[in-house]
Write a protein that holds these residues in place. Structure first.
Motif, short mmCIF file in Angstrom:
data_model
loop_
_atom_site.label_atom_id
_atom_site.label_comp_id
_atom_site.label_asym_id
_atom_site.label_seq_id
_atom_site.Cartn_x
_atom_site.Cartn_y
_atom_site.Cartn_z
N PRO A 283 2.01 82.15 -2.34
CA PRO A 283 1.66 83.39 -1.63
C PRO A 283 0.95 84.43 -2.49
O PRO A 283 0.08 85.14 -2.01
CB PRO A 283 3.02 83.91 -1.15
CG PRO A 283 3.89 82.70 -1.09
CD PRO A 283 3.42 81.80 -2.19
N GLU A 284 1.34 84.51 -3.79
CA GLU A 284 0.78 85.55 -4.65
C GLU A 284 -0.72 85.41 -4.86
O GLU A 284 -1.42 86.40 -5.11
CB GLU A 284 1.47 85.53 -6.03
CG GLU A 284 2.95 85.89 -6.00
CD GLU A 284 3.85 84.71 -5.65
OE1 GLU A 284 5.07 84.88 -5.69
OE2 GLU A 284 3.32 83.62 -5.32
N ILE A 285 -1.25 84.19 -4.75
CA ILE A 285 -2.68 83.97 -4.97
C ILE A 285 -3.35 83.34 -3.75
O ILE A 285 -4.51 82.95 -3.82
CB ILE A 285 -2.93 83.10 -6.22
CG1 ILE A 285 -2.14 81.77 -6.10
CG2 ILE A 285 -2.57 83.84 -7.48
CD1 ILE A 285 -2.44 80.79 -7.21
N ARG A 286 -2.61 83.25 -2.65
CA ARG A 286 -3.15 82.60 -1.46
C ARG A 286 -4.34 83.36 -0.89
O ARG A 286 -5.28 82.78 -0.36
CB ARG A 286 -2.06 82.44 -0.40
CG ARG A 286 -2.44 81.53 0.75
CD ARG A 286 -1.27 81.31 1.69
NE ARG A 286 -0.81 82.55 2.27
CZ ARG A 286 0.46 82.94 2.30
NH1 ARG A 286 1.40 82.19 1.77
NH2 ARG A 286 0.79 84.09 2.85
N GLY A 287 -4.29 84.69 -0.99
CA GLY A 287 -5.40 85.48 -0.46
C GLY A 287 -6.70 85.21 -1.19
O GLY A 287 -7.73 84.93 -0.58
N ALA A 288 -6.64 85.27 -2.54
CA ALA A 288 -7.85 85.07 -3.34
C ALA A 288 -8.39 83.65 -3.23
O ALA A 288 -9.57 83.43 -2.92
CB ALA A 288 -7.57 85.43 -4.80
N LEU A 289 -7.51 82.67 -3.46
CA LEU A 289 -7.98 81.28 -3.41
C LEU A 289 -8.29 80.85 -1.98
O LEU A 289 -9.11 79.96 -1.76
CB LEU A 289 -6.92 80.34 -4.02
CG LEU A 289 -6.62 80.54 -5.51
CD1 LEU A 289 -5.71 79.44 -6.02
CD2 LEU A 289 -7.88 80.60 -6.34
N GLY A 290 -7.63 81.49 -1.02
CA GLY A 290 -7.89 81.16 0.38
C GLY A 290 -9.27 81.59 0.84
O GLY A 290 -9.74 81.14 1.90
N LEU A 291 -9.92 82.45 0.06
CA LEU A 291 -11.29 82.88 0.40
C LEU A 291 -12.35 81.99 -0.25
O LEU A 291 -13.54 82.18 -0.02
CB LEU A 291 -11.51 84.33 -0.04
CG LEU A 291 -10.73 85.39 0.72
CD1 LEU A 291 -11.22 86.78 0.34
CD2 LEU A 291 -10.84 85.21 2.22
N PHE A 292 -11.93 81.04 -1.06
CA PHE A 292 -12.90 80.13 -1.67
C PHE A 292 -13.76 79.41 -0.64
O PHE A 292 -14.97 79.27 -0.84
CB PHE A 292 -12.17 79.11 -2.56
CG PHE A 292 -11.94 79.60 -3.98
CD1 PHE A 292 -11.88 80.95 -4.26
CD2 PHE A 292 -11.79 78.71 -5.02
CE1 PHE A 292 -11.66 81.41 -5.54
CE2 PHE A 292 -11.58 79.14 -6.32
CZ PHE A 292 -11.51 80.50 -6.57
N PRO A 293 -13.18 78.91 0.46
CA PRO A 293 -14.04 78.25 1.45
C PRO A 293 -15.13 79.16 2.00
O PRO A 293 -16.28 78.71 2.18
CB PRO A 293 -13.05 77.85 2.56
CG PRO A 293 -11.75 77.70 1.86
CD PRO A 293 -11.76 78.75 0.80
#
Length: 574
Positions: A237-247
């Motif tokens: 969860p702590e990095i899901r926002g940032a890495l979730g925007l990779f796509p």
């Protein structure tokens, strides 16, 4: 002993200064014992046995008789001496909260970035292909019409067949990710991309292009739901926002690549490049695992534990996260024994699904895909003083850069704030574009403002890419309950592509009916309504685990730690 005890701590001009002490005093009152009103301090000599006992609730300072007290110059020495007296009292007052804090910090697994970043990068390469597919119709238009003798109406079908087929792919994809797994489904779409681009590259008739674009669209529909679900289930969860925007970032990279290379290559040469783009993921797929959550759903707990360990790092203790994952799955199983289409309409599932549908609706009715598909045509209509190919590349470049800005901000500002920024930015710039086209339509000389369409497009695309571009897809993997995640993601994805088809297929017709100015004002109206939707419906998911989000929608009370635990525990010594 009375409720209040008195102690003489100093004498000033032969007058005793007396402090009254209540049982179980807070720390600041104890400090008053140590400081005289004129700023001087007295020395407290430690005794063999502390007067403030950890076993009692009453404070007994009478054992500190007058001979033991004499003046000293520093408060720090007093505190060192008094520490044995103060410490048990502190532990009694905040011991529970401090214990919760220590337990929380101890249990929280460290974030190992390498494997999770590698996973996000690998899967996001498929999004690069999606972006390339979406932008293909803009630079390929002129050469395709010339070589194959295609009419405007036929070309509109080339653009709209992709989202129409993606609608079908979205409906099928939900079942595929449950049957095959998230990873295998994404691999399947990658193979289909290669086949479809080969058909387009070797087309000798428009029907080959139709078939190729249909297969591409089908693959896009499947991948666009499988990718956010995969990332949502593998990233902490702590990095899901940032890495979730990779796509989204890679998708915009694909758009930019297509715009730049399309300025130099013909439609079939551009298609050959499309054949090569899916290959890197087919290599990297051997380095990334299936999602632990999918393994758990299939009763393959041992493989789930291995996948989780691989994602978090071999030295990380994942037992608590794994137990929580299994517990969440069992809770979901209790709600519905066998997930069916009817489960989408269960109260706990309906709200997150409607939020996803609303986000997808406003994403597409902002007109973004019409802009991407017909960027070159729009700049022609605008009569911009800047070269149309250059304008197209600039728009693609801004689209690319803005997602990285969103990646930096999303885990700081949160999802809702970025959606607000996105909506307001798009509202302003779409209304400006509408006004520009209206003035031009009524015969007003706007040649001095030939830069305005490009500037408005740049800020519009920037605003979209900060919020409404990536966040609906990110939240698709965050807020949908695990039990119906596959089927609900299918519905949301199919709905998104249905809206995309509607906008792209009717864009030229709407322009002919109400003019460019009316079309952009129409998009403006939809974006204004999105602000109200965000305010009333969209939750903030920043830093929340998928399990907590699901429990909240299900009406299960989520245990929250008191804000006291967010404070640093008091030190045990000075």
């Amino acid at each position: 002993m009375d409720k209040y005890d008195s102690i003489v701590v100093a004498k000033d001009n032969a007058q005793e200064t007396t402090y009254q002490h209540r049982a179980n005093p807070p720390r600041w009152r104890l400090l008053n014992f140590l400081k005289h009103g004129n700023g001087q301090h007295t020395r407290l000599v430690p005794t063999a046995s502390p007067s403030i006992s950890a076993c009692t609730t009453a404070t007994n300072l009478s054992s500190l008789d007058a001979p033991q007290l004499h003046k000293m110059s520093t408060l720090e020495e007093n505190l060192r001496v008094a520490q044995p007296e103060i410490e048990p009292l502190q532990n009694k007052k905040i011991g529970v909260e401090e214990q919760i804090y220590n337990d929380t910090v101890a249990k929280k697994p460290p974030i190992k970035l390498f494997t999770q970043v590698l996973t996000a990068l690998s899967v996001s390469l498929v999004s690069l292909v999606i972006g390339f597919v979406s932008a293909y119709t803009s630079p390929a238009e002129e050469s395709l019409k010339k070589d194959l003798g295609i009419t405007d109406n036929q070309y509109s079908w080339i653009g709209s067949l992709m989202p129409l087929s993606a609608l079908v792919g979205g409906l099928v994809g939900g079942q595929l990710i449950e049957i095959l797994g998230r990873k295998r489904t994404i691999v399947l779409t990658d193979i289909l991309y290669i086949i479809s681009w080969l058909i387009c590259a070797n087309a000798t008739d428009i029907w080959f292009v139709y078939v190729g674009r249909s297969i591409i669209g089908f693959s896009v529909g499947i991948a666009s739901l499988a990718i956010p679900v995969y990332l949502g289930e593998t990233i902490q969860p702590e990095i899901r926002g940032a890495l979730g925007l990779f796509p989204a970032a890679f998708g915009n990279s694909g758009i930019l690549l297509c715009f730049i290379v399309g300025s130099y290559l013909k439609w079939n040469e551009l298609a050959w490049l499309g054949v090569a783009l899916p290959v890197p993921f087919l290599v990297l797929m051997f380095l990334i695992p299936e999602t632990p959550r999918w393994y758990v759903s299939k009763g393959r707990d041992e493989e789930a534990l291995k996948a989780l360990q691989s994602l978090r790092g071999k030295d990380t203790n994942v037992s608590e996260e794994f137990d929580d994952l299994v517990k969440s799955h069992k809770e979901s199983q209790k709600l519905t024994t066998n997930a069916t289409f009817k489960d989408l309409f269960v109260k706990a599932n309906m709200k997150p699904l409607m939020i996803c549908l609303g986000l997808m609706f406003f994403q597409q009715l902002s007109g973004i895909n019409a802009v991407i598909f017909y960027t070159t045509t729009i700049f022609k209509m605008a009569g911009s003083s800047i070269n149309q190919n250059l304008c197209t590349i600039i728009v693609g470049l801004v689209n690319f850069i803005s997602t990285f800005i969103a990646t930096i901000l999303i885990d700081k500002l949160g999802r809702k704030v970025l959606l607000y920024i996105s909506s307001i930015s798009m509202t302003l710039n779409l209304s400006i574009l509408g006004t520009y086209f209206y003035l031009r339509h009524t015969g007003v000389d706007v040649s001095a403002y030939g830069w305005l369409p490009l500037a408005s497009f740049v800020i519009y695309v920037l605003g979209f890419s900060l919020g409404f571009g990536p966040i609906p897809w990110l939240m698709l993997g965050e807020i949908l309950p695990a039990k119906i995640r596959g089927s609900a993601a299918s519905v949301a994805t199919a709905f998104n592509w249905a809206c995309t088809f509607l906008v792209t297929k009717t864009f030229v017709d709407i322009i002919n009916l109400i003019g460019p100015h009316g079309t952009f004002w129409l998009f403006t109206g939809f974006v204004v309504f999105s602000i109200l939707f965000i305010y009333l419906w969209v939750p903030e998911t920043l830093g929340k685990s998928l399990e907590d989000i699901e429990r909240k929608f299900a009406g299960v009370k989520v245990r929250r730690i008191s804000s006291v635990v967010n404070l640093k525990p008091l030190p045990s010594s000075f």
